[in-house]
Design a protein around this motif. Structure first.
Motif, mmCIF file in Angstrom:
data_model
loop_
_atom_site.group_PDB
_atom_site.id
_atom_site.type_symbol
_atom_site.label_atom_id
_atom_site.label_comp_id
_atom_site.label_asym_id
_atom_site.label_seq_id
_atom_site.Cartn_x
_atom_site.Cartn_y
_atom_site.Cartn_z
ATOM 1 N N HIS A 144 0.684 -1.441 -0.455
ATOM 2 C CA HIS A 144 -0.246 0.133 0.160
ATOM 3 C C HIS A 144 1.561 1.646 -0.099
ATOM 4 O O HIS A 144 0.383 1.900 -0.440
ATOM 5 C CB HIS A 144 -0.685 -0.390 1.159
ATOM 6 N N GLN A 145 1.830 1.146 0.575
ATOM 7 C CA GLN A 145 3.026 2.279 0.649
ATOM 8 C C GLN A 145 3.453 2.924 -0.207
ATOM 9 O O GLN A 145 4.181 3.749 -1.012
ATOM 10 C CB GLN A 145 3.657 2.437 2.353
ATOM 11 N N VAL A 148 1.046 4.428 -2.400
ATOM 12 C CA VAL A 148 1.201 5.791 -2.845
ATOM 13 C C VAL A 148 2.072 6.330 -3.096
ATOM 14 O O VAL A 148 1.573 6.938 -3.282
ATOM 15 C CB VAL A 148 0.940 5.757 -0.826
ATOM 16 N N LYS A 152 1.739 9.262 -5.653
ATOM 17 C CA LYS A 152 1.999 10.679 -5.851
ATOM 18 C C LYS A 152 2.833 10.778 -6.964
ATOM 19 O O LYS A 152 3.414 12.607 -7.742
ATOM 20 C CB LYS A 152 3.027 10.262 -4.223
ATOM 21 N N SER A 181 -8.569 6.205 -0.428
ATOM 22 C CA SER A 181 -7.925 5.831 0.170
ATOM 23 C C SER A 181 -6.761 6.826 -0.101
ATOM 24 O O SER A 181 -5.600 7.422 0.793
ATOM 25 C CB SER A 181 -8.093 4.565 0.984
ATOM 26 N N ILE A 182 -6.200 6.145 -1.493
ATOM 27 C CA ILE A 182 -4.657 7.357 -1.750
ATOM 28 C C ILE A 182 -4.670 8.539 -1.749
ATOM 29 O O ILE A 182 -4.005 9.855 -1.174
ATOM 30 C CB ILE A 182 -4.151 6.583 -3.193
ATOM 31 N N GLN A 183 -6.253 9.015 -2.558
ATOM 32 C CA GLN A 183 -6.327 11.101 -2.107
ATOM 33 C C GLN A 183 -6.098 11.496 -0.736
ATOM 34 O O GLN A 183 -5.967 12.353 -1.063
ATOM 35 C CB GLN A 183 -7.608 10.836 -2.724
ATOM 36 N N ASP A 184 -6.843 10.467 0.411
ATOM 37 C CA ASP A 184 -6.989 10.848 1.693
ATOM 38 C C ASP A 184 -5.294 11.181 2.327
ATOM 39 O O ASP A 184 -4.960 12.237 2.515
ATOM 40 C CB ASP A 184 -7.963 10.530 2.501
ATOM 41 N N GLU A 185 -4.436 10.111 1.640
ATOM 42 C CA GLU A 185 -3.577 9.421 2.593
ATOM 43 C C GLU A 185 -2.355 10.608 2.120
ATOM 44 O O GLU A 185 -1.382 11.119 2.827
ATOM 45 C CB GLU A 185 -3.125 8.487 2.094
ATOM 46 N N ALA A 186 -2.238 10.793 0.324
ATOM 47 C CA ALA A 186 -0.989 11.534 -0.018
ATOM 48 C C ALA A 186 -2.184 13.497 -0.423
ATOM 49 O O ALA A 186 -1.586 14.184 -1.122
ATOM 50 C CB ALA A 186 -1.304 11.159 -1.100
ATOM 51 N N ASN A 187 -2.768 13.432 0.518
ATOM 52 C CA ASN A 187 -3.693 14.686 -0.398
ATOM 53 C C ASN A 187 -3.139 15.634 -1.757
ATOM 54 O O ASN A 187 -3.247 15.913 -2.096
ATOM 55 C CB ASN A 187 -2.305 15.699 0.460
#
Ligand SMILES: C[S@@+](CC[C@H](N)C(=O)[O-])C[C@H]1O[C@@H](n2cnc3c(N)ncnc32)[C@H](O)[C@@H]1O
Length: 218
Positions: A144-145, A148, A152, A181-187
């Protein structure tokens, strides 16, 4: 299979698998038939003479050579992979084309790089094609990381009017959640949609379109 996320696995595979070329998930003709009109529309939308296309984790896929041969729109296709064997394979395929490109202005480049650290300028690509590569990153324990950080960097190199196309057999229930979820985590800000690219007896294969939210780009 977590091996699919390991560089050593791919290095060995492209060494012993020299005879066996393969396209993951969906063959290149199918992909190019679907994407060509979309690429043409994107050219009109951006007003560019020539579109930069990134094949993210190109492997031994025929997508770069088929697109280069068929696409009437002028394109420069950047084949990126961290496996030298894959790039050597692509070199053979693309040289064999002997410049019989769909457009005289079209061309290609081979770039050995990690998809999480792309050696390109911001906003450089009008199109990013990811066929099976995010899928293979996701196989890792820290997949997942990795996905992400890849997203990015793809976001960074993608033109504000550009499209990322992910081709995968992952169900929309899961992939759309993952993209959210990526949108949220990576802004990050983008919109995602999907269509069925191909169905066979066993699987559906999806094309996910991820568009930059151009207002949000630096
Ligand atoms: C599942 S294969 C897909 C190959 C090709 N896109 C296709 O459709 O046939 C994944 C490819 O991504 C490459 N890859 C995996 N992780 C990578 C990374 N972090 N950086 C660059 N390439 C990577 C592998 O070497 C392999 O060629």
């Amino acid at each position: 299979d977590s091996n699919l996320s390991k560089r050593e696995y791919w290095r060995k595979r492209y060494n012993w698998d020299k005879q066996v070329k393969m396209d993951w998930l969906v063959d290149a003709d199918e992909v190019s038939q679907n994407l060509e009109p979309k690429i043409q529309q994107l050219r009109k939308k951006t007003g560019e003479v020539c579109l930069n296309i990134l094949d993210l984790g190109c492997g031994t896929s025929d997508v770069p050579s088929v697109l280069l041969k068929r696409c009437k729109t002028p394109v420069i296709i950047y084949c990126v992979d961290y496996s030298e064997g894959a790039l050597q394979w692509q070199k053979g395929l693309l040289e064999d084309l002997d410049q019989k490109h769909g457009n005289l202005l079209s061309n290609y480049r081979l770039v050995m790089a990690d998809v999480c650290q792309l050696p390109f300028k911001n906003n450089f690509f009008h199109v990013v094609i990811d066929k099976g590569t995010t899928d293979s990153l996701l196989k890792s324990k820290d997949g997942h990381q990795m996905a992400v950080s890849c997203m990015k960097d793809v976001h960074r190199v993608l033109h504000p009017l550009g499209n990322l196309w992910q081709i995968t057999d992952e169900d929309p229930d899961i992939r759309l959640l993952f993209l959210q979820s990526i949108q949220d985590e990576a802004n990050l800000k983008y919109s995602s949609s999907f269509e069925v690219l191909l169905s066979d007896d066993i699987n559906d294969y999806f094309l996910y379109t991820i568009k930059e939210d151009s207002l949000d780009k630096p």
